[in-house]
Design an enzyme around this catalytic site. Structure first.
Site, PDB file in Angstrom:
ATOM      1  N   HIS A  19       9.801   4.037  -3.501  1.00 19.02           N
ATOM      2  CA  HIS A  19       8.878   3.604  -4.566  1.00 19.02           C
ATOM      3  C   HIS A  19       8.049   4.824  -4.957  1.00 19.02           C
ATOM      4  O   HIS A  19       6.918   5.010  -4.526  1.00 19.02           O
ATOM      5  CB  HIS A  19       7.977   2.468  -4.074  1.00 19.02           C
ATOM      6  CG  HIS A  19       6.907   2.119  -5.061  1.00 19.02           C
ATOM      7  ND1 HIS A  19       7.180   1.615  -6.313  1.00 19.02           N
ATOM      8  CD2 HIS A  19       5.559   2.220  -4.996  1.00 19.02           C
ATOM      9  CE1 HIS A  19       6.052   1.422  -6.964  1.00 19.02           C
ATOM     10  NE2 HIS A  19       5.050   1.780  -6.199  1.00 19.02           N
ATOM     11  N   ASP A  30       9.156  -2.097  -9.575  1.00 14.83           N
ATOM     12  CA  ASP A  30      10.050  -1.180 -10.294  1.00 14.83           C
ATOM     13  C   ASP A  30      11.234  -1.956 -10.878  1.00 14.83           C
ATOM     14  O   ASP A  30      11.646  -1.723 -12.018  1.00 14.83           O
ATOM     15  CB  ASP A  30      10.556  -0.094  -9.334  1.00 14.83           C
ATOM     16  CG  ASP A  30       9.415   0.548  -8.564  1.00 14.83           C
ATOM     17  OD1 ASP A  30       8.591   1.208  -9.196  1.00 14.83           O
ATOM     18  OD2 ASP A  30       9.334   0.346  -7.338  1.00 14.83           O
ATOM     19  N   GLY A  60       0.840  -1.216   0.000  1.00 12.93           N
ATOM     20  CA  GLY A  60       0.000   0.000   0.000  1.00 12.93           C
ATOM     21  C   GLY A  60       0.863   1.249   0.000  1.00 12.93           C
ATOM     22  O   GLY A  60       1.852   1.332   0.731  1.00 12.93           O
ATOM     23  N   ASN A  61       0.503   2.217  -0.802  1.00 13.04           N
ATOM     24  CA  ASN A  61       1.331   3.420  -0.984  1.00 13.04           C
ATOM     25  C   ASN A  61       1.022   4.534   0.004  1.00 13.04           C
ATOM     26  O   ASN A  61      -0.107   4.638   0.456  1.00 13.04           O
ATOM     27  CB  ASN A  61       1.122   3.948  -2.418  1.00 13.04           C
ATOM     28  CG  ASN A  61       1.984   3.218  -3.408  1.00 13.04           C
ATOM     29  OD1 ASN A  61       3.150   2.932  -3.137  1.00 13.04           O
ATOM     30  ND2 ASN A  61       1.419   2.886  -4.564  1.00 13.04           N
TER      31      ASN A  61
HETATM   32  N1  LIG Z   1       4.280  -0.837  -3.993  1.00 14.49           N
HETATM   33  C1  LIG Z   1       3.831  -1.020  -5.245  1.00 14.49           C
HETATM   34  O1  LIG Z   1       4.624  -1.322  -6.164  1.00 14.49           O
HETATM   35  C2  LIG Z   1       2.389  -0.850  -5.579  1.00 14.49           C
HETATM   36  C3  LIG Z   1       1.480  -0.381  -4.648  1.00 14.49           C
HETATM   37  N2  LIG Z   1       0.161  -0.234  -4.961  1.00 14.49           N
HETATM   38  C4  LIG Z   1      -0.725   0.252  -3.892  1.00 14.49           C
HETATM   39  O2  LIG Z   1      -1.444  -0.863  -3.334  1.00 14.49           O
HETATM   40  C5  LIG Z   1      -2.615  -0.377  -2.687  1.00 14.49           C
HETATM   41  C6  LIG Z   1      -3.823  -1.238  -3.060  1.00 14.49           C
HETATM   42  O3  LIG Z   1      -4.108  -1.108  -4.428  1.00 14.49           O
HETATM   43  P1  LIG Z   1      -5.410  -1.795  -5.077  1.00 14.49           P
HETATM   44  O4  LIG Z   1      -5.524  -3.208  -4.655  1.00 14.49           O
HETATM   45  O5  LIG Z   1      -5.337  -1.475  -6.518  1.00 14.49           O
HETATM   46  O6  LIG Z   1      -6.558  -0.931  -4.391  1.00 14.49           O
HETATM   47  P2  LIG Z   1      -8.115  -1.299  -4.264  1.00 14.49           P
HETATM   48  O7  LIG Z   1      -8.825  -0.031  -3.891  1.00 14.49           O
HETATM   49  O8  LIG Z   1      -8.589  -2.072  -5.445  1.00 14.49           O
HETATM   50  O9  LIG Z   1      -8.126  -2.287  -3.033  1.00 14.49           O
HETATM   51  C7  LIG Z   1      -7.758  -1.874  -1.769  1.00 14.49           C
HETATM   52  C8  LIG Z   1      -8.529  -2.751  -0.807  1.00 14.49           C
HETATM   53  O10 LIG Z   1      -8.071  -2.451   0.503  1.00 14.49           O
HETATM   54  C9  LIG Z   1      -9.168  -2.443   1.364  1.00 14.49           C
HETATM   55  N3  LIG Z   1      -8.794  -1.655   2.535  1.00 14.49           N
HETATM   56  C10 LIG Z   1      -8.710  -0.309   2.657  1.00 14.49           C
HETATM   57  N4  LIG Z   1      -8.376   0.025   3.905  1.00 14.49           N
HETATM   58  C11 LIG Z   1      -8.198  -1.134   4.572  1.00 14.49           C
HETATM   59  C12 LIG Z   1      -7.848  -1.447   5.911  1.00 14.49           C
HETATM   60  N5  LIG Z   1      -7.616  -0.494   6.803  1.00 14.49           N
HETATM   61  N6  LIG Z   1      -7.759  -2.742   6.252  1.00 14.49           N
HETATM   62  C13 LIG Z   1      -8.009  -3.718   5.364  1.00 14.49           C
HETATM   63  N7  LIG Z   1      -8.368  -3.485   4.088  1.00 14.49           N
HETATM   64  C14 LIG Z   1      -8.456  -2.205   3.707  1.00 14.49           C
HETATM   65  C15 LIG Z   1     -10.309  -1.842   0.540  1.00 14.49           C
HETATM   66  O11 LIG Z   1     -11.584  -2.209   1.079  1.00 14.49           O
HETATM   67  C16 LIG Z   1     -10.029  -2.473  -0.816  1.00 14.49           C
HETATM   68  O12 LIG Z   1     -10.721  -3.708  -0.981  1.00 14.49           O
HETATM   69  C17 LIG Z   1      -2.742   1.087  -3.097  1.00 14.49           C
HETATM   70  O13 LIG Z   1      -2.248   1.914  -2.050  1.00 14.49           O
HETATM   71  C18 LIG Z   1      -1.835   1.188  -4.306  1.00 14.49           C
HETATM   72  O14 LIG Z   1      -1.371   2.504  -4.529  1.00 14.49           O
HETATM   73  C19 LIG Z   1      -0.315  -0.556  -6.198  1.00 14.49           C
HETATM   74  C20 LIG Z   1       0.532  -1.026  -7.171  1.00 14.49           C
HETATM   75  C21 LIG Z   1       1.943  -1.201  -6.934  1.00 14.49           C
HETATM   76  O1  LIG Z   2       1.535   4.062  -9.420  1.00 14.26           O
HETATM   77  C1  LIG Z   2       0.687   3.731  -8.575  1.00 14.26           C
HETATM   78  O2  LIG Z   2      -0.041   4.507  -7.961  1.00 14.26           O
HETATM   79  C2  LIG Z   2       0.596   2.274  -8.265  1.00 14.26           C
HETATM   80  C3  LIG Z   2       1.979   1.825  -8.066  1.00 14.26           C
HETATM   81  O3  LIG Z   2       2.573   2.025  -7.017  1.00 14.26           O
HETATM   82  C4  LIG Z   2       2.710   1.333  -9.234  1.00 14.26           C
HETATM   83  O4  LIG Z   2       2.101   0.958 -10.243  1.00 14.26           O
HETATM   84  O5  LIG Z   2       3.932   1.289  -9.160  1.00 14.26           O
END
Ligand SMILES: NC(=O)C1=CN([C@@H]2O[C@H](COP(=O)(O)OP(=O)(O)OC[C@H]3O[C@@H](n4cnc5c(N)ncnc54)[C@H](O)[C@@H]3O)[C@@H](O)[C@H]2O)C=CC1
Ligand SMILES: O=C([O-])CC(=O)C(=O)O
Length: 348
Positions: free
Chosen positions: A208, A180, A151-152
């Site tokens: 990141h 990345d 999570g970001n």
């Molecule tokens: N580090 C990385 O390389 C990457 C990070 N991300 C990040 O990952 C995170 C999740 O992305 P998605 O799955 O696309 O989002 P999404 O919105 O599809 O899913 C997030 C889920 O987390 C749940 N959630 C929110 N707060 C919560 C909590 N306190 N406890 C438990 N569950 C909770 C929501 O109900 C939702 O089902 C985002 O912050 C996104 O920016 C996304 C892609 C790459």
């Molecule tokens: O860019 C975003 O917000 C999601 C993420 O972290 C990635 O794709 O690397």
């Protein structure tokens, strides 16, 4: 709500992947019914993360409002009849979802939308990681735990979670820069007309975020210097580095949603390599800094690492950064310090 399904499988297609003999490990996943969670759960249950002989209990955490959706995901997991899947916990209580966890993939958080930087999510998501750090401290298996924050903004969320878990070694926490790293490998393989597996000693330094530094200076392709093979500094500076730095935004622009399948795949790679090792190869992980290369102690900073076959990571030592690299290293380091400053009230 907490539901555990007991299962047993023995014959037919399950024979080769029944995981007989090994005790199940507990894998907690937050945001389990979100975009990334929906990709991740099925791949973990099929053995992609911990191997085809390792039984798994999935411990899913969601928000109360998403429990129904999680129930549907659990029904689908059931319907896959995965031989390795020995149980599914569904919970909206962090301590319950983390109980006895050997692995925790902290995915649940708000994703960014078009026009936002990942740092813009700092305030929206920071509280989640403070609560979850405390819950991990209380209920996870401290002797075996490996935490990956997805999570970001991932690095700073890892910092918050770790600081709120005073009884867990901060080195058991990490943040994901493997996506990345994989993006960089794909670009470099394309440019050099080689396979991704031909590229070695490539790494991501820092955050990141758009300040991350994808560094090819030590890299090789089929054993030859990447810098000499590419022989185009302008391409590296004006094309390669910004492409990797901005890839997340490019996916959002194209898909209207942030990357999910590739993020889940990178999370699997990260946890698998952290458990079984990298065979002497470099990978990138954002981990607790002891001050290596001048990255301030305590930051979660992406370094080149090698993981041994017992699952112990070591930062690659003795690399000399030239002036161009040092400037980029400092920029990403400063961004992490300023993110840390922005959440200082959540850092005990
Ligand atoms: N580090 C990385 O390389 C990457 C990070 N991300 C990040 O990952 C995170 C999740 O992305 P998605 O799955 O696309 O989002 P999404 O919105 O599809 O899913 C997030 C889920 O987390 C749940 N959630 C929110 N707060 C919560 C909590 N306190 N406890 C438990 N569950 C909770 C929501 O109900 C939702 O089902 C985002 O912050 C996104 O920016 C996304 C892609 C790459
Ligand atoms: O860019 C975003 O917000 C999601 C993420 O972290 C990635 O794709 O690397």
């Amino acid at each position: 709500m907490n539901k555990i399904l007991a299962r047993s499988f023995s014959t037919g297609a399950n024979f080769f992947a029944s995981g007989k003999g090994k005790a199940p490990v507990r894998v907690a996943i937050t945001g389990a019914s979100g975009q990334i969670g929906y990709q991740l759960l099925f791949r973990i249950a099929s053995g992609d993360m911990l191997g085809k002989d390792q039984p798994i209990i999935l411990q899913c955490l969601e928000l109360p409002g998403a429990m129904n959706s999680l129930k549907g995901v659990a029904m689908e997991l059931d319907d896959c009849a995965f031989p390795l899947l020995k149980g599914i916990v569904q919970s909206d209580k962090p301590e319950e979802a983390f109980a006895g966890a050997d692995y925790a993939l902290l995915v649940g958080a708000r994703p960014r939308s078009k026009g936002m930087e990942r740092g813009d999510l700092l305030k929206a998501n920071a509280e989640i990681f403070s609560v979850q750090g405390k819950a991990l401290d209380k209920s996870a298996n401290r002797d075996t735990l490996r935490v990956l924050v997805v999570g970001n903004p991932a690095n700073t969320n890892a910092l918050i979670a770790a600081r709120n878990a005073p009884n867990i070694d901060p080195k058991r926490f990490s943040a994901m820069t493997r996506l990345d790293h994989n993006r960089g490998l794909a670009q470099l393989a394309d440019k050099t007309g080689s396979a991704v597996t031909d590229i070695e000693k490539f790494c991501i330094w820092g955050n990141h975020s758009a300040t991350q530094y994808p560094d090819i200076n030590f890299g090789t392709v089929k054993g030859k210097s990447l810098v000499n093979t590419i022989n185009d500094q302008k391409w590296v500076k004006d094309n390669f580095i910004p492409t990797v730095q901005q890839r997340g935004a490019a996916i959002i622009a194209a898909r209207g949603l942030s990357s999910a399948a590739s993020a889940a795949s990178a999370a699997i790679d990260h946890m698998r390599d952290w458990t079984y090792g990298t065979n002497g190869q470099w990978t990138s992980m954002a981990i607790y800094s002891e001050g290596e290369y001048g990255a301030d102690k305590g930051l979660y900073f992406s370094f080149p690492v090698i993981v041994d076959n017992k699952g112990k990571y070591e930062i690659v030592k003795g690399l000399k950064l030239d002036q161009f690299s040092q400037e980029r290293f400092d920029a990403t380091r400063k961004e992490l310090l300023s993110e840390m400053d922005g959440v200082k009230e959540l850092l005990p």
